[in-house]
Write a protein that holds these residues in place. Structure first.
Motif, short mmCIF file in Angstrom:
data_model
loop_
_atom_site.label_atom_id
_atom_site.label_comp_id
_atom_site.label_asym_id
_atom_site.label_seq_id
_atom_site.Cartn_x
_atom_site.Cartn_y
_atom_site.Cartn_z
N TYR A 111 -0.23 7.23 -2.15
CA TYR A 111 0.33 6.36 -1.13
C TYR A 111 1.83 6.18 -1.34
N GLY A 112 2.48 5.75 -0.28
CA GLY A 112 3.90 5.46 -0.32
C GLY A 112 4.26 4.59 0.86
N GLY A 113 5.31 3.79 0.70
CA GLY A 113 5.69 2.92 1.79
C GLY A 113 6.95 2.14 1.49
N TYR A 114 7.13 1.09 2.27
CA TYR A 114 8.31 0.24 2.15
C TYR A 114 7.86 -1.21 2.27
N ALA A 115 8.35 -2.07 1.36
CA ALA A 115 7.98 -3.48 1.36
C ALA A 115 9.23 -4.34 1.29
N GLY A 116 9.16 -5.50 1.94
CA GLY A 116 10.28 -6.43 1.93
C GLY A 116 9.81 -7.79 2.41
N SER A 117 10.75 -8.64 2.77
CA SER A 117 10.38 -9.97 3.24
C SER A 117 11.39 -10.46 4.27
N PHE A 118 10.91 -11.34 5.15
CA PHE A 118 11.78 -11.98 6.13
C PHE A 118 12.34 -13.27 5.54
N ALA A 119 13.32 -13.85 6.21
CA ALA A 119 13.97 -15.06 5.71
C ALA A 119 13.03 -16.26 5.64
N ASN A 120 11.96 -16.24 6.45
CA ASN A 120 11.04 -17.37 6.48
C ASN A 120 9.94 -17.28 5.42
N TYR A 138 6.33 -8.27 4.16
CA TYR A 138 5.76 -7.18 4.94
C TYR A 138 5.69 -5.92 4.10
N ASP A 139 4.78 -5.05 4.48
CA ASP A 139 4.55 -3.80 3.74
C ASP A 139 3.99 -2.78 4.72
N VAL A 140 4.66 -1.65 4.87
CA VAL A 140 4.19 -0.59 5.75
C VAL A 140 4.17 0.72 4.98
N GLY A 141 3.16 1.55 5.24
CA GLY A 141 3.08 2.80 4.51
C GLY A 141 1.91 3.65 4.96
N ALA A 142 1.60 4.66 4.15
CA ALA A 142 0.50 5.57 4.43
C ALA A 142 -0.25 5.82 3.13
N ALA A 192 -2.53 5.05 8.01
CA ALA A 192 -1.28 4.29 7.98
C ALA A 192 -1.67 2.82 7.93
N TYR A 193 -0.81 2.00 7.32
CA TYR A 193 -1.15 0.59 7.22
C TYR A 193 0.08 -0.29 7.37
N GLY A 194 -0.18 -1.53 7.78
CA GLY A 194 0.84 -2.55 7.87
C GLY A 194 0.26 -3.85 7.33
N LYS A 195 1.05 -4.58 6.55
CA LYS A 195 0.54 -5.78 5.90
C LYS A 195 1.56 -6.90 5.97
N LEU A 196 1.08 -8.12 6.24
CA LEU A 196 1.91 -9.31 6.22
C LEU A 196 1.35 -10.27 5.17
N THR A 197 2.23 -10.92 4.43
CA THR A 197 1.80 -11.90 3.43
C THR A 197 2.59 -13.19 3.61
N TYR A 198 1.93 -14.30 3.29
CA TYR A 198 2.60 -15.59 3.28
C TYR A 198 1.96 -16.42 2.18
N GLY A 199 2.73 -16.72 1.15
CA GLY A 199 2.14 -17.41 0.01
C GLY A 199 1.08 -16.53 -0.62
N THR A 200 -0.14 -17.04 -0.72
CA THR A 200 -1.25 -16.28 -1.31
C THR A 200 -2.21 -15.76 -0.25
N ALA A 209 -6.56 4.97 11.08
CA ALA A 209 -6.86 6.35 10.69
C ALA A 209 -6.00 7.34 11.48
N LEU A 210 -5.25 8.18 10.75
CA LEU A 210 -4.44 9.23 11.37
C LEU A 210 -5.16 10.57 11.38
N SER A 211 -6.05 10.78 10.42
CA SER A 211 -6.77 12.06 10.34
C SER A 211 -8.00 12.03 11.23
#
Length: 259
Positions: free
Chosen positions: A94-103, A107-111, A133-141, A149-151
């Motif tokens: 797997y591989g992707g990119y993760a970061g956070s918004f000011a609030n 977030y985390d997006v990847g494959a 492919a996946y997308g993820k949002l987190t807030y606290g815990t 599914a792409l395949s």
């Protein structure tokens, strides 16, 4: 060869993006697990037996990451709508990119590519290997994650109309951890698998099934932890896979280490 090219393409895309940055720092970690049962989306991947698992991650200071995770698997013959199974090795890349918004929302997006080595597949049956492919949002815990599914192949399943193209199938993953202390936390999870095309089992069509878990995690030390969780699927999940050995709800205990 197609499988290896696909994996290489994922890695090359991620590393290519990383190479354009300047002065990027890399943090590498490794992990290892011993578990009484490897359950994936509520279904045992080891025929209700133990699993030895491990992998590594490389996180870059610009937010990109790549990793690999592995586990033994042991599929119990032919589940409804699936290829014949056997023992082998699951290797996830797997591989992707993760970061956070000011609030404070992360977030985390990847494959992620699920590759199964040594697992016997019946002639003409769909492959177990699957790309999502996946997308993820987190807030606290708390977190919410959606996998898509792409395949065409989707974990060896065949639709009720005979098609092996189940691309577009999704998995919704919701979870929350309630901390009781610095070392102990309660966990809850709900998952929903939705198929792009209905599966037909015993003359009945199914377009989805749900899985859930409740448990607790105790941090023995910064490196070691133990988790006990009850994991199960709903009635539709039991009927789709039609095998009590792999669908029955059970308590799963996992010892984890990070290095």
């Amino acid at each position: 060869m197609k499988k290896l090219v696909l994996v290489a393409a994922i890695a090359a895309t991620t590393f290519g993006a990383v190479s354009t940055a300047q002065a990027v720092e890399v943090t590498t970690t490794a992990n290892a697990n011993v578990t009484t049962d490897y359950k994936f989306r509520g279904i045992s991947q080891t025929n209700a037996g133990p699993a030895f698992q491990g992998g590594f991650d490389a996180a870059f200071s610009n937010g990109f990451y790549v990793g690999n995770w592995n586990s033994n698997v042991n599929f119990p013959g032919t589940a409804s709508g699936t290829s014949s199974g056997s023992a082998g090795l699951e290797m996830d890349f797997y591989g992707g990119y993760a970061g956070s918004f000011a609030n404070g929302i992360g977030y985390d997006v990847g494959a992620l590519y699920y590759f199964y080595e040594g697992v016997a597949i019946a002639p003409g049956a769909p492959e177990l290997d699957t790309l999502e492919a996946y997308g993820k949002l987190t807030y606290g815990t708390a977190y919410a994650k959606l996998s898509y599914a792409l395949s065409e192949d989707y974990f060896g399943l065949t639709a009720g109309n005979g098609s092996i193209d189940l691309s577009g199938s999704t998995y919704l993953d919701l979870g929350y951890t309630f901390p009781l202390s610095e070392k102990l936390g309660l966990t809850a999870h709900y998952g929903l698998t939705t198929y792009d095309k209905d599966l037909n089992v015993g003359g009945v069509n199914y377009d989805s099934y749900a899985d859930y878990s409740v448990g607790a995690t105790y941090a023995i030390s910064p490196k070691y932890s133990v988790t006990a969780a009850y994991i199960a699927v709903d009635d539709d999940g039991e009927k789709i896979f039609n095998n009590e050995q792999i669908t029955d709800g059970s308590l799963v205990v996992t010892f984890s280490a990070k290095f």
